[in-house]
Enzyme design. Structure first.
Site, PDB file in Angstrom:
ATOM      1  N   GLU A 222       0.656  -1.129  -0.048  1.00  0.00           N
ATOM      2  CA  GLU A 222      -0.007  -0.146   0.149  1.00  0.00           C
ATOM      3  C   GLU A 222       0.927   1.218   0.072  1.00  0.00           C
ATOM      4  OE1 GLU A 222      -3.226   0.163  -0.123  1.00  0.00           O
ATOM      5  OE2 GLU A 222      -3.723  -1.718  -0.239  1.00  0.00           O
ATOM      6  N   GLU A 231      -1.548   9.643  -0.009  1.00  0.00           N
ATOM      7  CA  GLU A 231      -2.057   9.307  -1.391  1.00  0.00           C
ATOM      8  C   GLU A 231      -1.296  10.366  -2.138  1.00  0.00           C
ATOM      9  OE1 GLU A 231      -6.029   8.576  -4.009  1.00  0.00           O
ATOM     10  OE2 GLU A 231      -6.207   8.977  -1.718  1.00  0.00           O
ATOM     11  N   ASN A 269     -14.579   6.184   7.337  1.00  0.00           N
ATOM     12  CA  ASN A 269     -13.536   5.356   7.821  1.00  0.00           C
ATOM     13  C   ASN A 269     -12.754   6.342   8.913  1.00  0.00           C
ATOM     14  OD1 ASN A 269     -14.036   2.914   6.608  1.00  0.00           O
ATOM     15  ND2 ASN A 269     -12.889   3.552   4.652  1.00  0.00           N
TER      16      ASN A 269
END
Length: 369
Positions: A222, A231, A269
């Protein structure tokens, strides 16, 4: 790559730490000392199975002399510390019982001074934070409170071991991530482990190492080998706000992009993870990119509590030996599994096999999804 695309079910919020903390007294002569400097005690020094285990003034008697022989048990008067009726529920009392080797008699003494029953993923706890003599001990969701902090005898029989208590040493961690970003510290990971003490602490030594390798392999995939904290595609940032949630996006439309070891994303989340960890991540999602321990805790939160796109948590997949492939399905199965992106799956498997080799264990079966 986005675990955030998976809607996370309702989670029970973690209990907040107790109002005051106590620095446990040093253990001596096999005593286990904790709240108010008192000791773990077998009521009446009675060695009969079923005798309650309680808090009591330290007195140096055999009722308070505990051994940690290195097999996962804690023993006094020739018997084992035992969770009544094999319960895994909050409030389940502990007692003395004939040693059976059962999961309700397995305990992990962590570097953070918790005593954890991995089967329940709960901590040895003084009921109601009450320091009075004869207060019954129980298991409870780990909170970090002073009524769950203990000094216990070190495990016997081992040969050195890892001072952190984690099955991955700092040298092995550095070997796994030679090019890691300095943000992702080993100490931050070790500090975060107390939030989910059953992680890499459940089952045989092989299973513990396999779970650690599986988690870190998915993390490596990831984050590009623990290189990326946030990100990289900023064009996606505004996408991760679900205004259909009643709490909205108080930190802003573009504040909930992927961050941390498992690239936590989406406002719901951040809300769920923050509630579970006792941190306001909905209003301050930047904590995940600024605090290494918080970042690691969000990754462990997802690993240990979410079924994601699969049918089980990643923790359960490894502990129950369903295989590494099921962790991929949980994290990103809707985009990668069943032939959707075999290259991404292979990348995760390659990392897992490399890490199990570093830890000296087999990778097991069912590697693919």
């Amino acid at each position: 790559m986005r675990i955030g695309r998976v809607t996370v079910g309702a989670l029970v919020a973690a209990l907040l730490a107790a109002f005051f903390t106590v620095a446990p007294a040093h253990a001596a002569d096999g005593q286990i000392s904790g709240l108010a400097g008192k000791c773990v005690d077998v009521a009446g020094a009675n060695s009969a199975s079923g005798t309650p285990v309680q808090l009591y003034d330290c007195n140096g008697t055999n009722a308070q002399r505990w051994s940690n022989p290195g097999d996962g048990t804690l023993r006094a008067l020739g018997k084992c510390l035992d969770v009544v009726d094999r319960s895994t529920a909050d409030g389940a009392a502990v007692q003395l019982w004939d040693c059976t080797g059962g999961p309700n008699q397995q305990w992990v003494v962590t570097g953070a001074h918790d005593i954890v029953n991995p089967a329940a993923n709960k901590c040895l706890d003084v009921r109601d934070n009450n320091s009075a003599n004869a207060t019954r001990l129980q298991i409870w969701t780990c909170t970090g409170g002073g009524n769950q902090k203990w000094n216990a005898p070190a495990a016997g029989g081992g040969g050195g071991g890892n001072p952190s208590g984690f099955v991955v040493s700092e040298a092995q961690f550095n070997q796994m991530f030679p090019n890691r970003n300095g943000f992702y510290t080993y100490s931050g990971l070790v500090q975060a482990l107390s939030s989910y003490p059953g992680f890499a602490n459940t089952g045989s030594d092989t299973v513990k190492r396999q779970e650690a390798a599986a988690f870190l392999a998915n993390v490596s995939h990831e984050t590009g080998g623990l290189v990326y904290v946030v990100e990289q595609n900023t064009a996606n940032y505004s996408h991760y706000c679900d205004w259909g949630q009643p709490y909205g996006c108080p930190a802003g439309q573009s504040a909930y992009y992927g961050r941390g070891p498992l690239q936590l994303s989406w406002n719901f989340n951040y809300k769920a993870a923050g509630d579970a960890l006792g941190i306001d991540l909905l209003d301050n999602p930047w904590l995940v990119q600024n605090d290494a321990a918080v970042a690691w805790r969000t990754g462990l939160w997802f690993w240990n509590t979410s079924t994601g796109a699969g049918s089980m948590t990643s923790h359960d997949a490894m502990v129950n030996q369903a295989g590494f492939g099921q962790t991929i399905r949980t994290i990103n199965g809707s985009l990668e599994c069943d032939g959707r992106n075999p290259g991404q799956v292979q990348s995760r498997v390659d990392a897992y096999q490399r890490f199990t080799s570093i830890l000296g264990v087999s990778a097991g079966g069912n590697l693919y999804c």
